[in-house]
Design an enzyme around this catalytic site. Structure first.
Site, PDB file in Angstrom:
ATOM      1  N   SER A 171      45.664  77.547  61.549  1.00  0.00           N
ATOM      2  CA  SER A 171      45.120  76.428  60.772  1.00  0.00           C
ATOM      3  C   SER A 171      44.023  76.918  59.834  1.00  0.00           C
ATOM      4  O   SER A 171      43.458  78.002  60.015  1.00  0.00           O
ATOM      5  CB  SER A 171      44.547  75.365  61.708  1.00  0.00           C
ATOM      6  OG  SER A 171      43.366  75.828  62.336  1.00  0.00           O
ATOM      7  N   LYS A 186      34.406  74.949  72.274  1.00  0.00           N
ATOM      8  CA  LYS A 186      34.646  73.724  73.033  1.00  0.00           C
ATOM      9  C   LYS A 186      36.103  73.592  73.466  1.00  0.00           C
ATOM     10  O   LYS A 186      36.413  72.790  74.357  1.00  0.00           O
ATOM     11  CB  LYS A 186      34.213  72.500  72.230  1.00  0.00           C
ATOM     12  CG  LYS A 186      35.052  72.161  71.012  1.00  0.00           C
ATOM     13  CD  LYS A 186      34.483  70.956  70.292  1.00  0.00           C
ATOM     14  CE  LYS A 186      35.277  70.612  69.039  1.00  0.00           C
ATOM     15  NZ  LYS A 186      36.639  70.144  69.344  1.00  0.00           N
ATOM     16  N   ASP A 187      37.022  74.374  72.851  1.00  0.00           N
ATOM     17  CA  ASP A 187      38.429  74.328  73.254  1.00  0.00           C
ATOM     18  C   ASP A 187      38.705  75.132  74.516  1.00  0.00           C
ATOM     19  O   ASP A 187      39.782  75.008  75.108  1.00  0.00           O
ATOM     20  CB  ASP A 187      39.320  74.881  72.134  1.00  0.00           C
ATOM     21  CG  ASP A 187      39.382  73.960  70.926  1.00  0.00           C
ATOM     22  OD1 ASP A 187      39.040  72.772  71.069  1.00  0.00           O
ATOM     23  OD2 ASP A 187      39.783  74.431  69.844  1.00  0.00           O
ATOM     24  N   SER A 227      39.455  61.320  71.168  1.00  0.00           N
ATOM     25  CA  SER A 227      38.483  61.834  72.130  1.00  0.00           C
ATOM     26  C   SER A 227      37.922  60.692  72.964  1.00  0.00           C
ATOM     27  O   SER A 227      37.311  59.765  72.429  1.00  0.00           O
ATOM     28  CB  SER A 227      37.341  62.549  71.387  1.00  0.00           C
ATOM     29  OG  SER A 227      36.215  62.709  72.223  1.00  0.00           O
ATOM     30  N   ARG A 266      35.441  60.989  74.895  1.00  0.00           N
ATOM     31  CA  ARG A 266      33.983  61.133  74.782  1.00  0.00           C
ATOM     32  C   ARG A 266      33.465  60.316  73.604  1.00  0.00           C
ATOM     33  O   ARG A 266      32.500  59.552  73.726  1.00  0.00           O
ATOM     34  CB  ARG A 266      33.624  62.614  74.604  1.00  0.00           C
ATOM     35  CG  ARG A 266      32.152  62.864  74.258  1.00  0.00           C
ATOM     36  CD  ARG A 266      31.912  64.341  73.948  1.00  0.00           C
ATOM     37  NE  ARG A 266      32.734  64.822  72.852  1.00  0.00           N
ATOM     38  CZ  ARG A 266      32.443  64.674  71.570  1.00  0.00           C
ATOM     39  NH1 ARG A 266      31.339  64.046  71.211  1.00  0.00           N
ATOM     40  NH2 ARG A 266      33.243  65.147  70.631  1.00  0.00           N
ATOM     41  N   ARG A 267      34.101  60.488  72.448  1.00  0.00           N
ATOM     42  CA  ARG A 267      33.673  59.742  71.272  1.00  0.00           C
ATOM     43  C   ARG A 267      33.914  58.247  71.453  1.00  0.00           C
ATOM     44  O   ARG A 267      33.081  57.426  71.081  1.00  0.00           O
ATOM     45  CB  ARG A 267      34.417  60.260  70.036  1.00  0.00           C
ATOM     46  CG  ARG A 267      33.941  61.629  69.569  1.00  0.00           C
ATOM     47  CD  ARG A 267      34.847  62.180  68.486  1.00  0.00           C
ATOM     48  NE  ARG A 267      34.334  63.437  67.932  1.00  0.00           N
ATOM     49  CZ  ARG A 267      35.086  64.355  67.347  1.00  0.00           C
ATOM     50  NH1 ARG A 267      36.388  64.166  67.235  1.00  0.00           N
ATOM     51  NH2 ARG A 267      34.546  65.470  66.876  1.00  0.00           N
ATOM     52  N   ARG A 279      45.602  62.380  65.644  1.00  0.00           N
ATOM     53  CA  ARG A 279      45.989  63.766  65.930  1.00  0.00           C
ATOM     54  C   ARG A 279      46.107  64.557  64.636  1.00  0.00           C
ATOM     55  O   ARG A 279      46.139  64.015  63.555  1.00  0.00           O
ATOM     56  CB  ARG A 279      47.344  63.801  66.660  1.00  0.00           C
ATOM     57  CG  ARG A 279      47.315  63.468  68.144  1.00  0.00           C
ATOM     58  CD  ARG A 279      46.546  64.486  68.979  1.00  0.00           C
ATOM     59  NE  ARG A 279      46.760  65.860  68.580  1.00  0.00           N
ATOM     60  CZ  ARG A 279      47.763  66.631  68.990  1.00  0.00           C
ATOM     61  NH1 ARG A 279      48.656  66.165  69.824  1.00  0.00           N
ATOM     62  NH2 ARG A 279      47.850  67.886  68.579  1.00  0.00           N
ATOM     63  N   GLY A 280      46.203  65.877  64.789  1.00  0.00           N
ATOM     64  CA  GLY A 280      46.419  66.757  63.647  1.00  0.00           C
ATOM     65  C   GLY A 280      45.201  67.593  63.337  1.00  0.00           C
ATOM     66  O   GLY A 280      44.112  67.386  63.877  1.00  0.00           O
ATOM     67  N   ASN A 281      45.369  68.584  62.448  1.00  0.00           N
ATOM     68  CA  ASN A 281      44.229  69.387  62.029  1.00  0.00           C
ATOM     69  C   ASN A 281      43.326  68.572  61.111  1.00  0.00           C
ATOM     70  O   ASN A 281      43.623  67.410  60.799  1.00  0.00           O
ATOM     71  CB  ASN A 281      44.692  70.698  61.374  1.00  0.00           C
ATOM     72  CG  ASN A 281      45.517  70.463  60.110  1.00  0.00           C
ATOM     73  OD1 ASN A 281      45.250  69.548  59.331  1.00  0.00           O
ATOM     74  ND2 ASN A 281      46.529  71.289  59.894  1.00  0.00           N
ATOM     75  N   VAL A 282      42.233  69.169  60.691  1.00  0.00           N
ATOM     76  CA  VAL A 282      41.230  68.414  59.933  1.00  0.00           C
ATOM     77  C   VAL A 282      41.830  67.780  58.682  1.00  0.00           C
ATOM     78  O   VAL A 282      41.641  66.581  58.414  1.00  0.00           O
ATOM     79  CB  VAL A 282      40.045  69.330  59.564  1.00  0.00           C
ATOM     80  CG1 VAL A 282      39.104  68.617  58.600  1.00  0.00           C
ATOM     81  CG2 VAL A 282      39.298  69.773  60.816  1.00  0.00           C
ATOM     82  N   ARG A 297      44.149  64.842  59.491  1.00  0.00           N
ATOM     83  CA  ARG A 297      43.422  63.634  59.887  1.00  0.00           C
ATOM     84  C   ARG A 297      42.837  62.926  58.673  1.00  0.00           C
ATOM     85  O   ARG A 297      42.867  61.696  58.578  1.00  0.00           O
ATOM     86  CB  ARG A 297      42.320  63.997  60.875  1.00  0.00           C
ATOM     87  CG  ARG A 297      42.825  64.581  62.174  1.00  0.00           C
ATOM     88  CD  ARG A 297      41.692  64.758  63.154  1.00  0.00           C
ATOM     89  NE  ARG A 297      41.935  65.863  64.061  1.00  0.00           N
ATOM     90  CZ  ARG A 297      41.133  66.204  65.055  1.00  0.00           C
ATOM     91  NH1 ARG A 297      40.029  65.529  65.277  1.00  0.00           N
ATOM     92  NH2 ARG A 297      41.426  67.228  65.826  1.00  0.00           N
ATOM     93  N   CYS A 308      38.080  68.463  79.247  1.00  0.00           N
ATOM     94  CA  CYS A 308      37.664  67.712  78.066  1.00  0.00           C
ATOM     95  C   CYS A 308      38.278  66.327  77.976  1.00  0.00           C
ATOM     96  O   CYS A 308      37.973  65.579  77.053  1.00  0.00           O
ATOM     97  CB  CYS A 308      37.961  68.518  76.808  1.00  0.00           C
ATOM     98  SG  CYS A 308      36.849  69.916  76.601  1.00  0.00           S
TER      99      CYS A 308
END
Length: 529
Positions: free
Chosen positions: A12, A80-81, A130, A132-133, A150-153, A156, A246
């Site tokens: 990515s 974090k991953d 998430s 958490r969020r 979902r998806g990469n930055v 999204r 996570c």
């Protein structure tokens, strides 16, 4: 070192940026590198929520297999991953500096409502996968609707452009690293100690190698950030001790300031549950994670049965809901009353005013009741998120929010951006003028007394386990006729309120921030004997 280091990474844009960042660091110290792209299981799975993948090895397993096989020498991960335990034969040899771990909310411009906290319109649809969020977001904005994202930055962001959502939440680190143009959206930044505590190790890169590669390990110490490693070790130990991965709605953020480690932790059992929040300080990290986790074990410790707070409180407020979750009785009553001192404003007072600074919600309320006609480009400054919320309810977003419990620190921060301008201070009679005193001689200051505080007579005593005082005046009113009961504990909303207890030689707890979130953290952290 004579060998070329082969760096393994996902493909990515963000992963490649991260790999190239580490490669540049190594090149700067004379080490040649080569980047090898490896596809991971997480890149292929598109039907699972992101929080089911992060921390479970879906984005790291194949990279680690290549490391163990010797086809790459080094893997770069978003820290974090990573699961909290390394596979046998591998270790984290170094970590990067920490990119800003804040969260950002990207909002479609026609879905912005400045009168709401975080600026998303009422009942807005917010994209995040998430837990958490989600738990933290719903804690401050229960009206919002949360949808999976979902998806990469870039994927999204495109989904937001396509108006699948009114807003989405992303880590600021990824946005900053990719240098994306987001001018088409309204951006709200959420600092890591405020409404959204980040994931453990958010904003940090992990450099993973074989644990027997001593030569490379020695080299990597030259680019290792030991200070960051110390802080995120606390965060990841908390994650490890909770044993939740996570998918658990867990946020933990540690920073070191003046040789004190400050840690914010938030935890819920689901994305829909109001999280418990805790703030602790320590001069050492040894045993700190264990202390934090123990505070969340409510089978082994007692919370207060009753809490007094010296202000009126709505059942919808954050503090009320945080205590009601644990069936804590709340005694909420103000021990002061306020009255206006002026009833009309002359327009000349705003001539050439650059800033209007409020130190309390009362100041905001009384000022805008006077229906001021303000300069178009005037900026607002406030002390505390409570005052920010009060200003937002009038459709105005402050350009400066002082979040420290110490107004002297707020004053220094504000002076750094406002010195040399013209500032109007609507305030109470006999206000301490702490912010004004911090400003330079070149700064034009206009003080405007718009209300005064009156102490109530015969303030009734409270027998609550915890007494929360929200202003120096409330302290004065209470202790005219009352004493503390044995075992009662005190929370003072800020340093100026705390000084009243110092004068009385009474110990007190100072929250991390002078608002309802800070107060809730403080009360949750108190053990009742």
């Amino acid at each position: 070192m004579n060998r070329t280091i082969i760096i393994g990474t996902r493909g990515s844009d963000l992963a490649l940026w991260q790999a190239n960042h580490v490669a540049d660091k190594l090149n700067d110290i004379g080490i040649s590198t080569e980047i090898k792209i490896i596809k991971t299981q997480g890149d292929n799975i598109l039907n699972l929520r992101l929080d089911k993948l992060e921390g479970k090895g879906f984005f790291t397993k194949e990279l680690e297999e290549h490391l163990l096989a010797g086809t790459i020498d080094l893997a770069v991960h978003s820290h974090k991953d990573l699961p909290t335990e390394n596979p046998p034969g591998l270790k984290i040899a170094a970590v990067s500096e920490r990119e800003d771990p804040s969260e950002i909310i990207l909002i479609l411009k026609d879905c912005v409502d400045f009168s709401k906290k975080l600026s998303v319109k009422h009942n807005g649809i917010v994209g995040t996968s998430s837990n958490r969020r989600q738990s933290q977001l719903l804690a401050v904005r229960p009206d919002l609707e949360i949808e999976d994202l979902r998806g990469n930055v870039n994927t999204r962001i495109q989904k937001l452009r396509d108006e699948n959502y009114d807003a989405i939440i992303l880590a600021k680190a990824g946005i900053s690293r990719l240098k994306l143009d987001l001018s088409e959206f309204y951006i709200e930044e959420i600092e890591p100690t405020s409404e959204l505590v980040p994931a453990p190790a958010q904003g940090v890169l992990a450099i993973q190698i074989r644990d027997n590669d001593e030569e490379l390990n020695t080299v990597l110490q030259q680019i290792n950030d030991a200070e960051v490693a110390n802080c995120i070790a606390v965060e990841r130990k908390v994650l490890n001790l909770f044993n939740g991965g996570c998918h658990m709605p867990l946020g933990c953020y540690c920073e070191r300031e003046d040789d004190i480690f400050k840690v914010w932790t938030t935890k819920a059992n689901s994305g829909e549950e109001l999280p418990d929040r805790l703030y602790v300080e320590s001069i050492i990290t040894e045993g700190l994670a264990e202390k934090i986790v123990a505070k969340f074990d409510l089978e082994k410790r007692k919370l207060a049965k009753k809490v007094f707070i010296s202000r009126e409180l709505s059942e919808h407020s954050y503090f009320y809901r945080a205590l009601a979750k644990h069936d804590i009785e709340i005694e909420a009553r103000s021990l002061i009353k306020t009255v206006p001192t002026i009833h009309k404003l002359d327009s000349y007072i705003f001539r050439n005013v650059d800033w209007i600074f409020f130190s309390s919600k009362n100041g905001i309320e009384y000022f805008f009741k006077l229906n001021p006609v303000l300069p178009k480009d005037v900026k607002f400054g406030v002390v505390g998120r409570g005052s920010e919320d009060a200003l937002r309810q009038l459709g105005k977003v402050p350009a400066f929010v002082g979040e420290s419990s110490d107004v002297a620190e707020v004053a220094e921060e504000f002076a750094a951006i406002a010195n040399g301008t013209h500032i109007l201070f609507p305030s109470a009679k006999d206000s301490l003028r702490t912010v004004q005193k911090a400003l330079s001689q070149e700064t034009q200051i206009t003080d405007l007394t718009i209300y005064e505080t009156i102490l109530v007579d015969d303030a009734a005593q409270s027998f609550a386990d915890v007494l929360v005082f929200t202003s120096p005046s409330n302290v004065e009113a209470y202790f005219i006729d009352n004493l503390l009961e044995p075992g009662q504990q005190i929370v003072a909303i800020g340093v100026s309120t705390g000084k009243k207890f110092e004068e009385m030689n009474v110990p007190y707890i100072l929250p991390s921030s002078p608002d309802e979130i800070g107060l809730a953290e403080a009360v949750f952290g108190i053990d009742i004997k």
